[in-house]
Design a protein around this motif. Sequence first.
Motif, PDB file in Angstrom:
ATOM      1  N   PRO A  18       0.894  -1.267   0.052  1.00 45.29           N
ATOM      2  CA  PRO A  18      -0.055  -0.003   0.132  1.00 45.29           C
ATOM      3  C   PRO A  18       0.898   1.386  -0.047  1.00 45.29           C
ATOM      4  O   PRO A  18       1.997   1.124   0.551  1.00 45.29           O
ATOM      5  CB  PRO A  18      -0.643  -0.181   1.181  1.00 45.29           C
ATOM      6  N   HIS A  19       0.369   2.112  -0.701  1.00 39.00           N
ATOM      7  CA  HIS A  19       1.074   3.660  -0.607  1.00 39.00           C
ATOM      8  C   HIS A  19       0.076   4.603  -0.313  1.00 39.00           C
ATOM      9  O   HIS A  19      -0.888   4.610   0.170  1.00 39.00           O
ATOM     10  CB  HIS A  19       1.969   3.962  -1.845  1.00 39.00           C
ATOM     11  N   MET A  20       0.818   5.992  -0.328  1.00 40.81           N
ATOM     12  CA  MET A  20       0.016   7.204   0.157  1.00 40.81           C
ATOM     13  C   MET A  20      -1.328   7.274  -0.442  1.00 40.81           C
ATOM     14  O   MET A  20      -2.369   7.767  -0.117  1.00 40.81           O
ATOM     15  CB  MET A  20       0.879   8.218   0.142  1.00 40.81           C
ATOM     16  N   ALA A 232     -14.655  -7.044 -10.031  1.00 41.22           N
ATOM     17  CA  ALA A 232     -14.209  -6.121  -8.988  1.00 41.22           C
ATOM     18  C   ALA A 232     -15.444  -5.207  -8.528  1.00 41.22           C
ATOM     19  O   ALA A 232     -15.560  -5.113  -7.556  1.00 41.22           O
ATOM     20  CB  ALA A 232     -13.004  -5.352  -9.343  1.00 41.22           C
ATOM     21  N   LEU A 233     -16.174  -4.719  -9.619  1.00 40.89           N
ATOM     22  CA  LEU A 233     -17.169  -3.779  -9.355  1.00 40.89           C
ATOM     23  C   LEU A 233     -18.174  -4.297  -8.508  1.00 40.89           C
ATOM     24  O   LEU A 233     -18.807  -3.734  -7.696  1.00 40.89           O
ATOM     25  CB  LEU A 233     -17.678  -3.095 -10.573  1.00 40.89           C
ATOM     26  N   THR A 234     -18.385  -5.801  -8.745  1.00 37.90           N
ATOM     27  CA  THR A 234     -19.472  -6.527  -8.104  1.00 37.90           C
ATOM     28  C   THR A 234     -19.381  -6.390  -6.640  1.00 37.90           C
ATOM     29  O   THR A 234     -20.261  -6.786  -5.548  1.00 37.90           O
ATOM     30  CB  THR A 234     -19.687  -7.797  -8.630  1.00 37.90           C
ATOM     31  N   ASN A 235     -18.278  -6.232  -6.083  1.00 39.26           N
ATOM     32  CA  ASN A 235     -17.788  -6.217  -4.640  1.00 39.26           C
ATOM     33  C   ASN A 235     -18.698  -5.388  -4.121  1.00 39.26           C
ATOM     34  O   ASN A 235     -19.117  -5.738  -2.680  1.00 39.26           O
ATOM     35  CB  ASN A 235     -16.353  -5.872  -4.238  1.00 39.26           C
ATOM     36  N   TYR A 236     -19.257  -4.250  -4.406  1.00 39.68           N
ATOM     37  CA  TYR A 236     -20.111  -3.401  -3.725  1.00 39.68           C
ATOM     38  C   TYR A 236     -21.327  -4.099  -3.301  1.00 39.68           C
ATOM     39  O   TYR A 236     -22.008  -3.416  -2.398  1.00 39.68           O
ATOM     40  CB  TYR A 236     -20.221  -2.098  -4.632  1.00 39.68           C
ATOM     41  N   ILE A 237     -21.750  -5.144  -4.170  1.00 48.25           N
ATOM     42  CA  ILE A 237     -22.992  -5.487  -3.653  1.00 48.25           C
ATOM     43  C   ILE A 237     -22.880  -6.878  -3.176  1.00 48.25           C
ATOM     44  O   ILE A 237     -23.707  -7.400  -2.448  1.00 48.25           O
ATOM     45  CB  ILE A 237     -24.036  -5.713  -4.983  1.00 48.25           C
ATOM     46  N   ILE A 261     -13.766   7.096  -5.026  1.00 56.52           N
ATOM     47  CA  ILE A 261     -12.667   6.582  -5.952  1.00 56.52           C
ATOM     48  C   ILE A 261     -11.843   7.557  -6.327  1.00 56.52           C
ATOM     49  O   ILE A 261     -11.801   8.721  -6.111  1.00 56.52           O
ATOM     50  CB  ILE A 261     -13.108   5.709  -7.029  1.00 56.52           C
ATOM     51  N   GLY A 262     -10.614   7.252  -6.872  1.00 55.09           N
ATOM     52  CA  GLY A 262      -9.532   7.975  -7.560  1.00 55.09           C
ATOM     53  C   GLY A 262      -9.946   8.527  -8.922  1.00 55.09           C
ATOM     54  O   GLY A 262     -10.639   7.521  -9.625  1.00 55.09           O
ATOM     55  N   LYS A 263      -9.692   9.729  -9.578  1.00 61.36           N
ATOM     56  CA  LYS A 263     -10.237  10.092 -10.787  1.00 61.36           C
ATOM     57  C   LYS A 263      -9.813   9.108 -11.741  1.00 61.36           C
ATOM     58  O   LYS A 263     -10.468   9.136 -12.928  1.00 61.36           O
ATOM     59  CB  LYS A 263      -9.727  11.535 -10.899  1.00 61.36           C
ATOM     60  N   ASP A 264      -8.826   8.266 -11.714  1.00 62.80           N
ATOM     61  CA  ASP A 264      -8.199   7.295 -12.522  1.00 62.80           C
ATOM     62  C   ASP A 264      -9.099   6.324 -12.831  1.00 62.80           C
ATOM     63  O   ASP A 264      -9.168   5.433 -13.902  1.00 62.80           O
ATOM     64  CB  ASP A 264      -6.936   7.052 -12.449  1.00 62.80           C
ATOM     65  N   ILE A 265     -10.054   6.054 -12.063  1.00 60.08           N
ATOM     66  CA  ILE A 265     -10.933   4.950 -12.137  1.00 60.08           C
ATOM     67  C   ILE A 265     -12.587   5.326 -12.330  1.00 60.08           C
ATOM     68  O   ILE A 265     -13.268   4.458 -12.024  1.00 60.08           O
ATOM     69  CB  ILE A 265     -10.668   3.657 -11.363  1.00 60.08           C
ATOM     70  N   GLY A 290     -14.956  11.121  -7.861  1.00 57.98           N
ATOM     71  CA  GLY A 290     -13.365  10.857  -8.191  1.00 57.98           C
ATOM     72  C   GLY A 290     -12.601  11.934  -7.615  1.00 57.98           C
ATOM     73  O   GLY A 290     -12.590  12.891  -7.967  1.00 57.98           O
ATOM     74  N   HIS A 291     -11.889  11.385  -6.513  1.00 62.71           N
ATOM     75  CA  HIS A 291     -10.981  12.550  -6.015  1.00 62.71           C
ATOM     76  C   HIS A 291      -9.589  12.533  -6.693  1.00 62.71           C
ATOM     77  O   HIS A 291      -9.314  11.820  -7.597  1.00 62.71           O
ATOM     78  CB  HIS A 291     -10.513  12.103  -4.510  1.00 62.71           C
ATOM     79  N   GLY A 292      -8.970  13.733  -6.357  1.00 62.64           N
ATOM     80  CA  GLY A 292      -7.624  13.860  -7.144  1.00 62.64           C
ATOM     81  C   GLY A 292      -6.668  12.864  -6.807  1.00 62.64           C
ATOM     82  O   GLY A 292      -6.724  11.941  -5.847  1.00 62.64           O
ATOM     83  N   GLU A 299       4.097  14.180 -10.141  1.00 61.06           N
ATOM     84  CA  GLU A 299       3.365  13.102 -10.543  1.00 61.06           C
ATOM     85  C   GLU A 299       2.868  12.144  -9.832  1.00 61.06           C
ATOM     86  O   GLU A 299       3.081  12.165  -8.392  1.00 61.06           O
ATOM     87  CB  GLU A 299       4.771  12.290 -11.101  1.00 61.06           C
ATOM     88  N   LYS A 300       2.111  11.353 -10.303  1.00 62.33           N
ATOM     89  CA  LYS A 300       1.175  10.494  -9.578  1.00 62.33           C
ATOM     90  C   LYS A 300       1.995   9.215  -8.941  1.00 62.33           C
ATOM     91  O   LYS A 300       2.784   8.793  -9.663  1.00 62.33           O
ATOM     92  CB  LYS A 300       0.028   9.807 -10.477  1.00 62.33           C
ATOM     93  N   MET A 301       1.926   9.039  -7.951  1.00 61.32           N
ATOM     94  CA  MET A 301       2.763   8.229  -7.086  1.00 61.32           C
ATOM     95  C   MET A 301       2.546   6.788  -7.879  1.00 61.32           C
ATOM     96  O   MET A 301       1.138   6.266  -8.055  1.00 61.32           O
ATOM     97  CB  MET A 301       2.472   7.975  -5.683  1.00 61.32           C
ATOM     98  N   SER A 302       3.376   5.910  -8.176  1.00 57.69           N
ATOM     99  CA  SER A 302       3.087   4.721  -8.698  1.00 57.69           C
ATOM    100  C   SER A 302       4.321   3.724  -8.677  1.00 57.69           C
ATOM    101  O   SER A 302       5.427   4.571  -8.474  1.00 57.69           O
ATOM    102  CB  SER A 302       2.334   4.543 -10.116  1.00 57.69           C
TER     103      SER A 302
END
Length: 510
Positions: A18-20, A232-237, A261-265, A290-292, A299-302
Amino acid sequence: MDKNFYITTPIYYPSAKPHMGHAYSSIIADFFARFKKIDGFNVHFLTGTDEHGLKIQRAAEVKNVDTLKFCDEISETFRKLSKTLNLSNTDFIRTTEERHKKTVQYLWNILEKNDEIYLSKYSGWYSVSDEAFYNEDEIETIDGKKIAINSKSEVEWVDEESYFFRLSKWEKPLLDFYEKNPDFISPKSRKNEIISFVKSGLKDLSVSRKSFSWGIKVPNNKDHIIYVWLDALTNYISALNYPNKENDLFKTFWPASIHLIGKDILRFHAVYWPAFLLAAKIELPKKVYGHGWILSGDEKMSKSKGNILDPLEIIEQYGLDPLRYYLIKEVSFGNDGNISQDRLEDCINSDLANNFGNLCQRVTAFAMNNCQGLIPKDIDFEKEDLVILDDFKLNIENIRVKIDEQDVNYYINFIVNSLFVANKYFNDQEPWKKKDNPKRMNTIVYTTFEIIRKISFMLYPIIPDSALKALKIFEINENNINFSSIMNNNFLEQGKKFNKIGILFKKIEK
Ligand code: MSP
């Protein structure tokens, strides 16, 4: 009024530590969950890990370990991180769990039965890192490599039999839905990009893979596994045990109040997910936010960029609550934010140690010596006391509205301003010069105590541990925090003993 609140974080890929950025999504979700809890809502807060797909399979292969074992280990680090971040999540889902697989296959069967899925062949680009299919116009060639323009991740050519979801059919219903539900895609600034993507024409979506095996099997064709995003999306239900209607969870909490979620998804959550749900005739979530990004050197951390800030190291050095406070205050919610150790230290020294911690110390020390260690009685509020105390009452509805608009900046600015005003009030009123007028002195102390109590209630969703430490002054514990009571100017029992507390935040030598 609907007093149930269901909030979700993205489920994280356990392909790396996990990262920031992950910590950020989770901390913000926790902030909303805790606020709603103290505002009397029945809160369900879900987080977890997204464990299928080629990305995970390859990450396990690189380490030469069994894929499930690999997932077990890293999923556990995410579970631990939830504890380390002091998340109040009520569930943690793994997509490798049976309860999840059952729901995904059930959903697949509905889609197939509704003729929303058909068998064909996919020939096109795929990014393993994004687990996404890309059109020719979404990729570019850099140094001979094919790259997805948006995410900058490498793509590879895929040519295989695949099931398709009739996404194209949902173009118009989606656009209608966005129009009827103007807050569904939030913040507003990201809405247009999604609408123009849908308007540009949706192609049917490949929803199964045949060339690898790490996933949930297509029910009636074991050669295929279900596309990881549909899974993955189905996890919410699935976490609500859908389709088990007898079960209160789905009935109580669906549709979700907000997917954070983050804006990338955003595309997956604001286009694909609602289309799947429409096709399966399941109600849509109320909002997708979608947060920043948390940036590191712009740069985006990755992992691939090697610029990851480790939340655990920061917590080790400064403590959890300073990090939570800093991320919530300094990253303007919705936008990208750069994180710097220097600014973090400023926040600790000025907001937390000086304005909050020090105020608690000063008032308790003064009251210990001058009010017999008791919350003063025999008080009589004057105009200057009520102006400050009533500010909370006057703003309470506004704060609730702002929270429902995810205006985190408003919330934190209200606190920062209240702390400033509280310190100024205590200094200006000079209770130490009022010893010959005990009623006035007592009233000033009581008023300041009340303000500390109200501010601590509001700080609780941001820095739960520290707020609870401060509230020990009044022997208030977690179960007694009720946001509505910031309206009450006489919450603290007069004449009751109060407690001295230790230093809340240590100042950082700079
Ligand atoms: N597994 C998918 C989500 C499936 S949800 C049904 C995924 N996982 S992820 O681990 O790559 O990312 C999870 C979240 O972390 C995303 O919301 C992403 O935006 C967020 N962040 C990853 N890096 C980030 C930053 N540097 N800053 C802020 N958040 C970012 O995507």
